[in-house]
Write an enzyme that holds these catalytic residues in place. Structure first.
Site, PDB file in Angstrom:
ATOM      1  N   GLY A  32      -1.518   3.291   8.959  1.00 52.44           N
ATOM      2  CA  GLY A  32      -2.283   2.149   8.415  1.00 52.44           C
ATOM      3  C   GLY A  32      -1.492   1.424   7.334  1.00 52.44           C
ATOM      4  N   LEU A  33      -2.247   0.583   6.607  1.00 52.25           N
ATOM      5  CA  LEU A  33      -1.564  -0.224   5.644  1.00 52.25           C
ATOM      6  C   LEU A  33      -1.356   0.517   4.250  1.00 52.25           C
ATOM      7  CD1 LEU A  33      -3.378  -3.625   5.819  1.00 52.25           C
ATOM      8  CD2 LEU A  33      -0.814  -3.162   6.690  1.00 52.25           C
ATOM      9  N   SER A  34      -0.603   0.248   3.368  1.00 50.76           N
ATOM     10  CA  SER A  34      -0.517   1.023   2.179  1.00 50.76           C
ATOM     11  C   SER A  34      -1.820   1.009   1.492  1.00 50.76           C
ATOM     12  CB  SER A  34       0.372   0.351   1.297  1.00 50.76           C
ATOM     13  OG  SER A  34       0.824   1.160   0.200  1.00 50.76           O
ATOM     14  N   GLY A  37      -5.806   4.650   2.706  1.00 50.02           N
ATOM     15  CA  GLY A  37      -6.313   5.904   2.634  1.00 50.02           C
ATOM     16  C   GLY A  37      -5.778   6.946   3.524  1.00 50.02           C
ATOM     17  N   LYS A  38      -4.445   6.994   3.717  1.00 47.83           N
ATOM     18  CA  LYS A  38      -3.851   7.710   4.939  1.00 47.83           C
ATOM     19  C   LYS A  38      -3.421   8.955   4.030  1.00 47.83           C
ATOM     20  CE  LYS A  38      -0.341   5.250   5.545  1.00 47.83           C
ATOM     21  NZ  LYS A  38      -1.013   4.071   4.379  1.00 47.83           N
ATOM     22  N   SER A  39      -2.768   9.073   3.027  1.00 44.69           N
ATOM     23  CA  SER A  39      -2.485  10.338   2.242  1.00 44.69           C
ATOM     24  C   SER A  39      -3.859  10.887   1.649  1.00 44.69           C
ATOM     25  CB  SER A  39      -1.549  10.203   1.199  1.00 44.69           C
ATOM     26  OG  SER A  39      -0.180   9.701   1.628  1.00 44.69           O
ATOM     27  N   SER A 106       4.026   3.487   9.210  1.00 37.52           N
ATOM     28  CA  SER A 106       4.542   3.621  10.636  1.00 37.52           C
ATOM     29  C   SER A 106       4.182   2.412  11.240  1.00 37.52           C
ATOM     30  CB  SER A 106       4.293   4.890  11.255  1.00 37.52           C
ATOM     31  OG  SER A 106       2.837   5.079  11.139  1.00 37.52           O
TER      32      SER A 106
END
Length: 198
Positions: A32-34, A37-39, A106
């Site tokens: 997903g975008l910066s 909330g991925k991390s 990614s």
């Protein structure tokens, strides 16, 4: 690659490790975008898995670029190589019987598809952390969107470089609407439904 390099089979097989750990091993690939909330979500899922005695590890985009991939920039070619290396590292964790959570923008579908081919069919779970550019920009904890718009950062995904959203992700987490806890529970429920964890 040299013809003299031969893969050395481990004396402890993946199936043995899974039986010992009492859970499946796989890649949870958060994309997903910066600032989507991925991390944050990956680490909270890892914490929940840890409390369930599930063997897990988190590979985070920024952390990996501090070491393993510190020689790479942000051109399209470097982004592709970044993901290829992470895919190979993630595969090693899967072979070691762990659930590996990767948090990487990614941006290219082809790169994510390549990682999927590195492991078995049931070992790659694409988690699309869906969030609008506007919301990501309003969060912007590192101030990256502002720098990108000011021209200080080149090839910034969502501003000056494209992001290709997953076509058929196994999990979609809409962080415009869902809380972190709701996202974590969605991932855990997916793993339970697949009998990957108890």
């Amino acid at each position: 690659m040299s013809n003299h390099i031969v893969w050395h089979q481990s004396s402890i097989l993946k199936q043995d490790r899974r039986k010992h750990n009492q859970h499946h091993s796989c890649i949870l690939w958060f994309t997903g975008l910066s600032a989507a909330g991925k991390s944050t979500i990956a680490n909270e899922v890892a914490k929940s898995l840890f409390q369930l005695n599930v063997q897990q590890t988190v590979l985070d985009g920024d952390n990996i670029r501090h070491g393993l991939n510190k020689d790479l920039g942000f051109s399209d070619d470097d982004r592709t190589e970044n993901i290829r290396r992470i895919g190979e590292v993630a595969k090693l964790f899967v072979e070691n019987g762990q659930i590996v959570l990767t948090a990487f923008i990614s941006p290219f579908q082809a790169d994510r598809n390549l990682v999927r081919t590195l492991v078995e069919e049931d070992e790659f779970i694409e988690v699309y952390v869906q969030c609008s550019v506007e919301t990501c920009e309003s969060r912007d904890p590192k101030g990256l969107y502002k720098k990108a718009k000011n021209g200080e950062i080149k090839n910034f995904t969502g501003i000056s470089s494209p992001y290709e959203a997953p076509l058929h992700p196994e999990i979609i987490l809409d962080t415009d609407k869902l809380s972190i806890n709701e996202c974590v529970e969605s991932v855990l429920q997916y793993l339970r439904n697949k009998n990957y964890i108890g």
